[in-house]
Motif scaffolding. Structure first.
Motif, PDB file in Angstrom:
ATOM      1  N   ASN A   1      41.447  22.810  -1.149  1.00  9.73           N
ATOM      2  CA  ASN A   1      42.528  21.627  -0.216  1.00  9.73           C
ATOM      3  C   ASN A   1      42.113  20.523  -1.495  1.00  9.73           C
ATOM      4  O   ASN A   1      41.742  19.647  -0.713  1.00  9.73           O
ATOM      5  CB  ASN A   1      41.643  21.774   1.301  1.00  9.73           C
TER       6      ASN A   1
ATOM      7  N   CYS B   1      45.714  18.655  -2.901  1.00 10.63           N
ATOM      8  CA  CYS B   1      47.091  18.284  -3.627  1.00 10.63           C
ATOM      9  C   CYS B   1      46.932  18.338  -4.937  1.00 10.63           C
ATOM     10  O   CYS B   1      46.312  17.559  -5.437  1.00 10.63           O
ATOM     11  CB  CYS B   1      48.260  16.749  -2.476  1.00 10.63           C
TER      12      CYS B   1
ATOM     13  N   SER C   1      44.301  14.610  -3.199  1.00  5.91           N
ATOM     14  CA  SER C   1      44.074  14.568  -1.740  1.00  5.91           C
ATOM     15  C   SER C   1      44.215  16.087  -0.712  1.00  5.91           C
ATOM     16  O   SER C   1      45.013  16.137  -1.281  1.00  5.91           O
ATOM     17  CB  SER C   1      45.449  13.586  -0.478  1.00  5.91           C
ATOM     18  N   ARG C   2      43.333  15.555  -0.204  1.00  5.11           N
ATOM     19  CA  ARG C   2      42.877  17.360   0.706  1.00  5.11           C
ATOM     20  C   ARG C   2      44.239  16.924   1.933  1.00  5.11           C
ATOM     21  O   ARG C   2      44.406  16.320   2.237  1.00  5.11           O
ATOM     22  CB  ARG C   2      41.766  16.671   1.704  1.00  5.11           C
ATOM     23  N   LEU C   3      44.343  17.715   1.780  1.00  8.27           N
ATOM     24  CA  LEU C   3      45.874  18.466   2.866  1.00  8.27           C
ATOM     25  C   LEU C   3      46.300  18.603   4.139  1.00  8.27           C
ATOM     26  O   LEU C   3      46.685  17.955   5.298  1.00  8.27           O
ATOM     27  CB  LEU C   3      46.526  20.177   2.264  1.00  8.27           C
TER      28      LEU C   3
ATOM     29  N   CYS D   1      51.516  17.477   2.544  1.00  4.79           N
ATOM     30  CA  CYS D   1      50.252  15.776   2.256  1.00  4.79           C
ATOM     31  C   CYS D   1      50.556  14.881   2.922  1.00  4.79           C
ATOM     32  O   CYS D   1      51.556  14.714   2.216  1.00  4.79           O
ATOM     33  CB  CYS D   1      49.758  16.210   0.575  1.00  4.79           C
TER      34      CYS D   1
ATOM     35  N   TYR E   1      49.467  11.787   1.831  1.00  2.00           N
ATOM     36  CA  TYR E   1      49.916  10.368   0.866  1.00  2.00           C
ATOM     37  C   TYR E   1      51.102  10.601   0.924  1.00  2.00           C
ATOM     38  O   TYR E   1      51.445   9.213   1.177  1.00  2.00           O
ATOM     39  CB  TYR E   1      48.456  11.304  -0.130  1.00  2.00           C
TER      40      TYR E   1
ATOM     41  N   TRP F   1      53.957  15.717  -0.756  1.00  2.00           N
ATOM     42  CA  TRP F   1      54.315  16.851  -1.455  1.00  2.00           C
ATOM     43  C   TRP F   1      54.133  18.004  -0.221  1.00  2.00           C
ATOM     44  O   TRP F   1      52.925  17.895   0.110  1.00  2.00           O
ATOM     45  CB  TRP F   1      54.115  16.795  -2.513  1.00  2.00           C
ATOM     46  N   SER F   2      54.430  19.874   0.284  1.00  2.00           N
ATOM     47  CA  SER F   2      54.272  20.267   0.645  1.00  2.00           C
ATOM     48  C   SER F   2      54.164  21.852  -0.183  1.00  2.00           C
ATOM     49  O   SER F   2      54.588  21.499  -0.951  1.00  2.00           O
ATOM     50  CB  SER F   2      55.586  20.162   1.361  1.00  2.00           C
TER      51      SER F   2
END
Length: 399
Positions: free
Chosen positions: A106, A108, A113-115, A129, A131, A134-135
């Motif tokens: 989990n 990114c 970062s945790r998603l 994400c 932050y 990003w997907s």
């Protein structure tokens, strides 16, 4: 595996036989009225419940090497995901729209970062994400990068989520939490899966998910589900009157355990009359499975509890209780009310009594007052389990 398929109705005869191993275990039980309790005394060093070195060894040789039962299949419908954080490694478990289960770190691939943070299953088409947005899709593929032109050309194929080795068998999603682990899942033994398939775990429905934070070593909590000695005593005011002291048949299923014990007034004649149906057998005996290293699956008449013990340190454990039912709770209000009463009794009263006892043992053992833990003839599954765990860790057997 179809998590949406209709499960067998509880108590309907002839809807599915027990496994050969289940029948053999039941036939080895004596009548409850004619017990022959084994008289044994074994000792375990109490240090295994609080020692830092022992805890480190367990993390290295058991939790990071073995496939772990991360979640029941019933938790994830197609197009859903769940976040699992109990092992110090952030994990997302998904089921894509084609029905295939996946497990990913989990994190990114941009800045780590945790998603997602949800511990209950959620529907999603993409993970975005929080932050930089990003997907990723449920198969872990990188789908979108805002302002992609500000980067030199990105290889999106190489920047998907880091996938962990996983398999879905017996109604459970098994995951190796070390991203560099091999793909050997032989630990998930065929004998165990044969029993879980006979019980129909893969076709059950998630009735409830509860989490508890317990001030005790994970093995102390697991120990309470490895013996019936405490049941009519610790649970005297809750469910103790529904059980009696019985002889327990303990069998190894590869690297896992099955405990089989008769319900009140069990007889071998009764067992033979019901041997053709797993649902009728479940009314005569209790099966408890230890999914090594850290899970207990408790089989009741028309539901099961999958308890996952996630160590957070030598003296703290997160306990996830997944209650799975034979039928869809939405189909029958009376059954739903019955299962809710069962949940209130087990998760609301009896399990907290187990957790209390484990925490009290933690205090006493950590004080050094009891250098050894003593096990008797009603705790034989504990003996087998701790010897098995010592095999995995490369340690000597119990004294």
């Amino acid at each position: 595996m179809n998590v949406m398929s209709k499960a067998i109705e509880p108590g309907r005869p002839g809807e599915g036989p027990p496994s050969a191993g289940q029948i053999e275990a039941v036939r080895k039980l004596p009548d409850n009225a004619k017990p022959n309790f084994p008289a044994v005394t074994r000792r375990l060093s109490s240090e295994i419940y609080f020692g830092e070195e022992r805890y480190r060894l367990e993390q290295e040789r058991a939790f990071r090497r073995l496939p772990l039962a991360i979640a029941p299949s019933a938790m994830l419908a197609p197009g859903t995901y769940v976040c699992r954080n109990g092992y110090g490694v952030p994990i997302i478990v998904t089921r894509d729209k084609q029905g295939e289960a996946h497990a990913f770190l989990n994190a990114c691939r941009h800045r780590g970062s945790r998603l997602v943070q949800d511990e209950d299953a959620k529907k999603a088409g993409l993970f975005v994400c929080p932050y930089h947005a990003w997907s990723y899709d449920l198969a872990g593929k990188l789908r979108g990068v805002p302002r992609e032109e500000v980067f030199e050309p990105l290889d999106k194929q190489a920047l998907g989520l880091v996938e962990l080795k996983s398999e879905e068998r017996g109604g459970i999603i098994w995951v190796k939490i070390d991203k560099d682990a091999d793909d050997d899942f032989s630990h998930v033994s065929d004998e165990l899966i044969s029993d879980l398939d006979a019980l129909g775990v893969a076709d059950m429905y998630l009735f409830a998910h509860r989490r508890h934070d317990v001030a005790g070593n994970w093995k102390l909590i697991l120990d309470t589900f490895l013996e019936g000695y405490h049941v009519i005593r610790l649970h005297a005011n809750t469910l103790g009157n529904r059980f009696e002291d019985t002889v327990t048949q303990v069998d190894r299923l590869g690297s896992h355990l099955r405990q089989t014990s008769g319900r009140p007034k069990f007889t071998r004649v009764l067992a033979e009359e019901r041997a053709h149906s797993i649902d009728l057998i479940r009314r005569a005996v209790t099966f408890v499975y230890t999914l090594v290293p850290n899970c207990a699956l408790i089989v009741s008449q028309d539901y099961v509890n999958l308890l996952v013990f996630s160590p957070q340190g030598p003296a703290r454990t997160l306990v996830d209780n997944f209650m799975l039912t034979n039928r869809d709770p939405a189909d029958d209000e009376k059954l739903r009310d019955k299962w809710q009463r069962s949940l209130d009794l087990t998760d609301g009263q009896a399990f907290p009594e187990d957790f209390f006892a484990s925490a009290e043992c933690q205090v006493g053992l950590s004080s050094g007052a009891a250098p050894d833990v003593y096990l008797g003839g009603l705790e034989t599954a504990m003996i087998v389990y701790h010897d098995l765990l010592d095999e995995i860790l490369g340690q000597g057997a119990a004294a």
